[in-house]
Design a protein around this motif. Structure first.
Motif: not given
Length: 298
Positions: A134-157
């Motif tokens: 799951a963490t590896w998926c997060c790492t690679n998802l976070a290499t993306g661009r665009g407005p949808e990347l903001g959704e990943m901020l919920q993962l920060a905590p």
């Protein structure tokens, strides 16, 4: 209005001084652009490596396997809806392998709803391999661009909470994901900083794992670009204590370079931030500069 020769000379002098100030600012901005360009190049190399390995000795399948859009959506739905743990794990691994390809389906995964599912795994799973995937998926998802990347901020905590883990690979991926989120966007960078990533990253510079140290430096390099507030927090968290020791202990050339980047970004804030490092790190920086001139060992 008629000016005296003296007044005229004063005006011309001020114009020259003003031009020098403008030229100096332009040069400074150019240096910053060059630094960012180099950071992007290094980031690309780092992310390419991250997509191919965990960095520990667990027996994990790291083969990158492309999926069609329909297959991606199907695996996300099964990951969310299946009650069978083995099926969920199989889909998680399939998505992780797809995100390890040269053209990862980042936007498709996010649109399909993978981010809230990953948040659930990071928050509640006790399965070590599931957490790593799951963490590896997060790492690679976070290499993306665009407005949808903001959704990943919920993962920060959840990612910050994993920084206390004893698993170096999990910590390294969590740091790298946070660093990826903070890399390009000022809004995302500020959010990650406010979530509490700074102190944990500074303290992890003392970790024995060079992979963790390198990832912590990568995150801090990106966060410090937010300005004085983050720089002050980095100072309060003990950077003057942790960074010289990390540079001294690092055996990897890449780790030393990442740490020196951090030193460069941090001390760019002025003498207040640079002065404490003068006596402790000059020797290490001189040795590193010599190594750079000679070229890293093959």
């Amino acid at each position: 209005v008629i000016m005296s020769d003296f007044t005229s000379r004063r005006v011309q002098q001020r114009k020259r001084e003003f031009k020098r100030a403008l030229d100096g600012q332009a040069l400074k901005e150019e240096r910053v652009k060059e630094q960012i360009s180099l950071r992007k190049e290094e980031r690309g190399k780092l992310l390419s490596a991250k997509r191919k390995k965990y960095g520990n000795n667990l027996d994990l399948d790291v083969q990158a396997t492309a999926l069609t859009e329909d297959e991606v959506v199907g695996h996300v739905r099964r990951l969310q809806g299946s009650k069978v743990e083995a099926e969920q794990f199989e889909s998680l691994q399939a998505l992780r392998r797809a995100l390890c390809t040269e053209d990862p389906p980042i936007a498709v995964c996010i649109r399909a709803g993978i981010v809230p599912i990953l948040a659930q795994i990071l928050s509640h799973s006790k399965n070590e391999r599931a957490l790593l995937d799951a963490t590896w998926c997060c790492t690679n998802l976070a290499t993306g661009r665009g407005p949808e990347l903001g959704e990943m901020l919920q993962l920060a905590p959840m990612l910050i909470a994993r920084l206390d883990s004893g698993d170096d690979s999990l910590v390294e991926h969590s740091l790298t994901c946070l660093g990826n989120l903070a890399f390009d966007s000022e809004d995302l960078r500020s959010h990650v900083a406010r979530t509490g990533a700074v102190a944990g990253a500074v303290h992890l510079l003392a970790r024995p794992s060079e992979g963790v140290v390198r990832a912590a430096a990568f995150l801090l390099c990106n966060l410090v670009r937010s300005g004085t507030g983050v720089r002050e927090e980095i100072m309060r968290s003990g950077i003057v204590t942790y960074l010289p020791g990390a540079i001294e202990r690092a055996s990897s050339f890449d780790t030393k370079v990442e740490l020196v980047w951090l030193l460069s970004y941090y001390t760019a804030g002025g003498e207040k931030y640079a002065a404490p490092f003068v006596s402790g790190t000059l020797g290490h920086l001189a040795a590193l500069a010599a190594h750079v001139r000679e070229g890293p060992a093959a």
